[in-house]
Design an enzyme around this catalytic site. Structure first.
Site, PDB file in Angstrom:
ATOM      1  N   ASP A   1       0.315   5.257  -0.197  1.00 43.44           N
ATOM      2  CA  ASP A   1      -0.132   6.411  -0.571  1.00 43.44           C
ATOM      3  C   ASP A   1       0.298   7.619  -0.489  1.00 43.44           C
ATOM      4  O   ASP A   1       1.617   7.716   0.194  1.00 43.44           O
ATOM      5  CB  ASP A   1      -0.808   6.222   1.192  1.00 43.44           C
ATOM      6  CG  ASP A   1      -2.541   7.361   1.201  1.00 43.44           C
ATOM      7  OD1 ASP A   1      -2.338   8.060   0.077  1.00 43.44           O
ATOM      8  OD2 ASP A   1      -3.252   6.642   1.801  1.00 43.44           O
TER       9      ASP A   1
ATOM     10  N   ASP B   1       0.579  -1.090   0.389  1.00 41.95           N
ATOM     11  CA  ASP B   1      -0.110  -0.124  -0.290  1.00 41.95           C
ATOM     12  C   ASP B   1       1.123   1.356  -0.191  1.00 41.95           C
ATOM     13  O   ASP B   1       1.732   1.617   1.132  1.00 41.95           O
ATOM     14  CB  ASP B   1      -0.359   0.035   1.072  1.00 41.95           C
ATOM     15  CG  ASP B   1      -1.307   1.046   1.602  1.00 41.95           C
ATOM     16  OD1 ASP B   1      -1.987   1.979   0.357  1.00 41.95           O
ATOM     17  OD2 ASP B   1      -2.253   1.165   2.190  1.00 41.95           O
TER      18      ASP B   1
ATOM     19  N   ASP C   1       3.165   1.065   3.319  1.00 45.01           N
ATOM     20  CA  ASP C   1       2.416   0.906   4.362  1.00 45.01           C
ATOM     21  C   ASP C   1       2.627  -0.955   5.283  1.00 45.01           C
ATOM     22  O   ASP C   1       1.772  -1.285   4.655  1.00 45.01           O
ATOM     23  CB  ASP C   1       1.203   1.312   5.132  1.00 45.01           C
ATOM     24  CG  ASP C   1       0.673   1.057   6.302  1.00 45.01           C
ATOM     25  OD1 ASP C   1       0.765   0.891   7.577  1.00 45.01           O
ATOM     26  OD2 ASP C   1      -0.562   1.851   6.964  1.00 45.01           O
TER      27      ASP C   1
END
Length: 323
Positions: free
Chosen positions: A99, A97, A274
């Site tokens: 972001d 992930d 993450d």
């Protein structure tokens, strides 16, 4: 037209799900395992508190989403015997992930929590590097790239990693993003080897990610145990890394100071993705095809990551109709 990443109104959300969203846009890798996945929904922008949903077929999923027009929609990375109770875990996607708002070294002027085209492009660069390691070094093939709305999800469904434990997933992530300095102590106890002179394996990977991080540092970057003077010297001398002249960079910065820098860089690398998401076997992720209502963007399965542009390929029609 400049796209403003602002929240969708209730009316815009209804328009999207009534006129634009199609259950056929939900990716095959989700639909093929539909009955084994848990679904979750956020109806009021307060988080996915409507959990443990299951759907027996595409028609039921379509009816639910068309009727509820959720603020956000999610599905589990895990496959279960009984997804309604999250029991009988079978396996889980391996997920990275990235972001854009959480990239540890951003080169844009965004305030905390904001994203722009610059940091979204940076997130794309990162997932391309992750994909290359997964494919080139780990031999993984079934890799799905998804634009999440404010970043990217790399979702791997190769069988040989889907049954991995949380601990093993943590080790995989550490390897893939170069998050630990290589231990190059030789059999005699000498430590004069340097990662950048080893052109294969983890040392090569660590060098690649460290180069990326160092070339993206700014004068405002915060590095553990690295003071302002050392940071400025790193920025001053780093251009030689564009030609992979690591020996020259180490000499310019100084061998002891170089070790400080590399220790700090490895810790920065750990936050590129993450890790909590990667090791969580029961995580739910945004459902591709649905609306990210906080930024008025579509979560989108990417067919060609090299040519993908979220401002061309993931903007709902209602955004262009705003005054």
């Amino acid at each position: 037209m400049e796209i403003e990443l602002k929240p969708a109104s209730n009316y815009e959300r209804k328009i999207f799900y009534r006129e634009e969203w199609d259950v056929k846009d939900v990716p095959d890798f989700v639909m093929d395992s539909l009955t084994s996945r848990e679904f979750g929904f956020d109806h009021f922008g307060q988080g996915p508190n409507d959990r443990y949903k299951t759907f027996q077929d595409a028609l039921r999923l379509k009816r639910f989403i068309k009727a509820k027009q959720p603020f956000a929609s999610y599905c589990s990375v895990a496959y279960y015997d009984n997804p309604k109770q999250r029991k009988g875990w079978q396996k889980s996607e391996l997920v990275f992930d990235v972001d854009a708002k959480d990239i540890p070294i951003r080169t844009c002027d965004c305030k905390e929590g904001e994203v722009c085209d610059v940091c979204l492009n940076q997130a794309k660069e990162i997932v391309l590097m992750i994909r290359d390691v997964l494919k080139g070094e780990m031999g993984l093939k079934n890799i799905n790239m998804v634009y999440s709305g404010r970043g990217y999800h790399v979702r791997v469904i190769d069988d040989n990693v889907m049954e991995a434990s949380s601990e093993l997933r943590g080790q995989i992530v550490q390897y893939v993003i170069g998050a630990k300095q290589p231990d190059l102590t030789n059999s005699l106890g000498f430590t004069n080897l340097q990662h950048f002179i080893i052109p294969f394996g983890y040392s090569k990977n660590f060098t690649k990610w460290s180069k990326y991080t160092i070339l993206h540092l700014t004068k405002d970057s915060k590095l553990d145990n690295v003071n302002k003077k050392l940071l400025n010297d790193v920025i001053k001398h780093r251009d030689v890394l564009k030609d992979d002249l690591w020996g020259a960079f180490r000499a310019d910065v100084g061998p002891r100071r170089f070790e400080k820098v590399m220790a700090a860089v490895s810790r920065i690398n750990m936050n590129i993705t993450d890790t909590k998401v990667s090791i969580d076997l029961k995580r739910i992720l945004r459902l591709p095809s649905t609306l990210h209502s906080k930024v008025s963007m579509k979560s989108t399965l990417i067919k060609n990551i090299e040519t993908f542009d979220p401002f061309d390929d993931a903007v709902p029609k209602f955004v262009f109709e705003r005054k």
